[in-house]
Design a protein around this motif. Structure first.
Motif, PDB file in Angstrom:
ATOM      1  N   GLU B 141       0.806  -1.221   0.000  1.00 39.81           N
ATOM      2  CA  GLU B 141       0.000   0.000   0.000  1.00 39.81           C
ATOM      3  C   GLU B 141       0.837   1.269   0.000  1.00 39.81           C
ATOM      4  O   GLU B 141       1.817   1.384   0.710  1.00 39.81           O
ATOM      5  N   GLY B 142       0.427   2.225  -0.837  1.00 38.44           N
ATOM      6  CA  GLY B 142       1.125   3.507  -0.871  1.00 38.44           C
ATOM      7  C   GLY B 142       2.437   3.461  -1.616  1.00 38.44           C
ATOM      8  O   GLY B 142       3.270   4.340  -1.496  1.00 38.44           O
ATOM      9  N   ASP B 167      -4.889   6.079  -6.620  1.00 35.81           N
ATOM     10  CA  ASP B 167      -3.853   5.230  -6.044  1.00 35.81           C
ATOM     11  C   ASP B 167      -2.808   6.086  -5.306  1.00 35.81           C
ATOM     12  O   ASP B 167      -2.124   6.907  -5.921  1.00 35.81           O
ATOM     13  N   GLN B 168      -2.698   5.854  -4.000  1.00 38.02           N
ATOM     14  CA  GLN B 168      -1.813   6.706  -3.194  1.00 38.02           C
ATOM     15  C   GLN B 168      -0.335   6.561  -3.591  1.00 38.02           C
ATOM     16  O   GLN B 168       0.422   7.529  -3.544  1.00 38.02           O
ATOM     17  N   ILE B 171       0.074   8.665  -6.713  1.00 37.38           N
ATOM     18  CA  ILE B 171      -0.004  10.101  -6.397  1.00 37.38           C
ATOM     19  C   ILE B 171       1.314  10.575  -5.772  1.00 37.38           C
ATOM     20  O   ILE B 171       1.815  11.654  -6.093  1.00 37.38           O
ATOM     21  N   LYS B 172       1.889   9.730  -4.915  1.00 33.64           N
ATOM     22  CA  LYS B 172       3.160  10.103  -4.281  1.00 33.64           C
ATOM     23  C   LYS B 172       4.238  10.357  -5.347  1.00 33.64           C
ATOM     24  O   LYS B 172       5.001  11.311  -5.281  1.00 33.64           O
TER      25      LYS B 172
END
Lengths: 207, 207
Positions: B141-142, B167-168, B171-172
């Motif tokens: 995740e992330g 989607d994190q 995005i990061k």
């Protein structure tokens, strides 16, 4: 003219050269001895420039007695970080890295599940020991997994240098990026031949 | 002159826009309906160009009934892979990725160890279920973790496009690389406002 003939080649060193007992053998009994003996040979090769990223040197400091190392270190072994905010890496390598990690992550879960299923049969402590080893194998071996690894690869790329390392993950990336590399076990021979060549070159230039 | 004013902007779409029920709601009850309703809106915005990497479209195909989708798809939603052998990524991102993964890998091992130690107390099946969830959380995740993720990021970078994703992990990376992004939940509004703006623009050009 003489200057042109003396174009210096860069060499980037990993710690394994001094730290790994099997590898450093040809240089000395201890990491400190190995580093000293490397320095005295390196001084005799004016056509080579030696580099080590500071992060790698930090690692090396855990193994050597700094007070026993001669000042030659400062002029022979350049500590230089890569220009990490200027360099770039080909995008297709991102794919390979992400896919490689994805497979390893899946494998890590299978290792963990197998461990859980072994507890009642084998016992907790034995299973944990085994889990650590296998998990490490699945997720760490043969892959670049630290900023020190990235430092080595990027510095060699930046300087178009030859990379001296025994790390399989780093060698794999060197191959992808077109970076020359040499196993540390061959490095003493390489140095001795370079000394010989430089002597011949000096003779030739004198004539 | 008119052409200059109509400089088209690129938009790259992730599947979540159509697949995630909470997100697609504003577009339609099913993924197929959502895609159809997107297409009919998109046709009305000549200043926007819509893109989807083929790998992402493949994913989408698992959710829609292709025979119900109009041919507008072919002209409205460009399927284009990124130029992965020409693009590059800043080297400092490699550091961040490798460090992030390193921490996650360590966390994954702690999750696994805890699972092993829970077997006698909680029971094998319960532990495995819990392990899978927590391991996934720790390692997936992330973070960008598939070639489809990389496709989205690189295509948006190549086209200087706006990326529509929830989607994190993606995005990061968009943040790190200076890529515009918008949450899918805002996308219908964005489309409707663009339609309005394009109408005004057309009026203005007629005068």
């Amino acid at each position: 003219m003489a200057q042109e003939k003396f174009k210096r080649e860069a060499v980037v060193l990993d710690t394994s050269l001094f730290v790994n007992p099997a590898v450093r053998e040809s240089f000395g009994r201890t990491p400190t001895e190995a580093l000293e003996s490397f320095l005295s040979l390196a001084l005799q090769v004016p056509t080579l420039e030696f580099y080590m990223p500071p992060s790698i040197f930090e690692e090396l400091l855990n193994f050597i007695e700094p007070e026993k190392i001669s000042g030659d270190l400062l002029i022979v072994l350049n500590q230089k970080p890569p220009k990490k905010y200027e360099l770039s890496c080909p995008a297709f390598l991102l794919y390979e890295l992400i896919e490689d990690i994805r497979e390893r992550v899946n494998k890590g879960l299978r290792v963990a599940e197998k461990a859980v299923r072994g507890v009642t049969r084998i016992g907790e402590e034995e299973v944990i020991k085994d889990l650590r080893r296998k998990y490490r194998e699945a997720l760490r071996e043969g892959i670049i997994d630290s900023k020190e690894d990235v430092d080595l690869i990027l510095l060699a790329r930046e300087l178009d240098a030859m990379l001296i390392t025994a790390d399989q993950g780093i060698i794999k990336w060197a191959e992808k990026l077109g970076i020359k590399w040499l196993l540390p076990s061959k490095f003493k021979e390489y140095l001795l031949s370079s000394i010989k060549r430089d002597h011949l070159l000096a003779e030739h230039l004198k004539q």
